[in-house]
Design an enzyme around this catalytic site. Structure first.
Site, PDB file in Angstrom:
ATOM      1  N   ASN A 173      -0.848 -13.333  -9.385  1.00  0.00           N
ATOM      2  CA  ASN A 173      -1.787 -12.395 -10.013  1.00  0.00           C
ATOM      3  C   ASN A 173      -1.799 -12.571 -11.523  1.00  0.00           C
ATOM      4  O   ASN A 173      -2.846 -12.515 -12.156  1.00  0.00           O
ATOM      5  CB  ASN A 173      -1.444 -10.945  -9.652  1.00  0.00           C
ATOM      6  CG  ASN A 173      -2.100 -10.512  -8.364  1.00  0.00           C
ATOM      7  OD1 ASN A 173      -3.301 -10.645  -8.198  1.00  0.00           O
ATOM      8  ND2 ASN A 173      -1.301  -9.997  -7.447  1.00  0.00           N
ATOM      9  N   HIS A 231      -1.379  -3.115  -5.622  1.00  0.00           N
ATOM     10  CA  HIS A 231      -0.519  -2.971  -4.442  1.00  0.00           C
ATOM     11  C   HIS A 231      -1.232  -3.552  -3.220  1.00  0.00           C
ATOM     12  O   HIS A 231      -2.421  -3.271  -3.012  1.00  0.00           O
ATOM     13  CB  HIS A 231      -0.184  -1.498  -4.210  1.00  0.00           C
ATOM     14  CG  HIS A 231       0.779  -1.295  -3.100  1.00  0.00           C
ATOM     15  ND1 HIS A 231       2.124  -1.524  -3.241  1.00  0.00           N
ATOM     16  CD2 HIS A 231       0.577  -0.920  -1.815  1.00  0.00           C
ATOM     17  CE1 HIS A 231       2.730  -1.278  -2.090  1.00  0.00           C
ATOM     18  NE2 HIS A 231       1.811  -0.920  -1.209  1.00  0.00           N
TER      19      HIS A 231
END
Length: 190
Positions: free
Chosen positions: A13, A108
């Site tokens: 990410n 998440h």
């Protein structure tokens, strides 16, 4: 928009954000990577993009408050607008929350509130749920309980393995996080 990214592991990410020309053109400046694991692969990814790294191990401090206070002291001179958590495997405490209220964002790998906390993807896979997904949210004092910014569904395919589901979740994360950051950049200019 000056940000720090916090990560603990592989850093996919982080790299999706760091390599985005679109985000850079829109004004994103990653001032620092904060990492709590000295051997994490994300550190190599940061070097690739010439992004400074602050390695800060919890074991070097007497408590979590002191650990986070050291991070705050490192961040203060950078005048950050946001902290972006990207696979940061520590629960943020009130010490850091008070320094950056409403300005810490987390990603998440589930549709919160389902499968909050650790091992979200394996738990979602084992559950047999037909749909899981990704949530981007502001951090509060709970674990994965802060206000949701965006959620995207990831459908579990009939022939999915845990690995193939995880791969699609990560692809969704990379696209979503870039879009949420771009939206922040665009909205701050208005």
């Amino acid at each position: 928009m000056k940000v720090a990214v916090f990560a603990s592991g592989n850093g996919s990410n982080f790299e999706a954000i760091a390599k985005s020309d679109e985000l850079r053109r829109a004004g994103l400046e990653i001032e620092l990577l904060v990492c709590d694991q000295p051997n994490a692969h994300v550190i190599e990814r940061a070097a690739k993009y010439q992004i400074p790294v602050f390695i800060n191990k919890l074991s070097d401090y007497s408590n979590r408050g002191a650990y986070e206070q050291a991070i705050i002291e490192k961040l203060k001179p950078l005048k950050l607008e946001y902290i972006l958590l990207a696979g940061y495997m520590r629960v943020v405490t009130p010490v850091l929350l008070a320094a950056y209220p409403g300005r810490i964002i987390n990603i998440h790998p589930s549709l919160l509130p389902k499968f909050s906390g650790l091992e979200a993807i394996p738990r979602a896979y084992e559950s047999g749920d037909e749909v899981t997904g990704v949530t981007i949210h502001y951090i509060d004092e709970g674990v994965d309980t802060g206000p949701v910014i965006k959620q995207c569904k990831v459908v579990r395919l009939e022939n999915d393995t845990e690995e193939s589901l995880e791969s699609r979740i990560h692809q969704t994360e990379h696209q979503m996080y870039r879009q949420v950051i771009l939206d922040l950049l665009i909205n701050r200019k208005k």
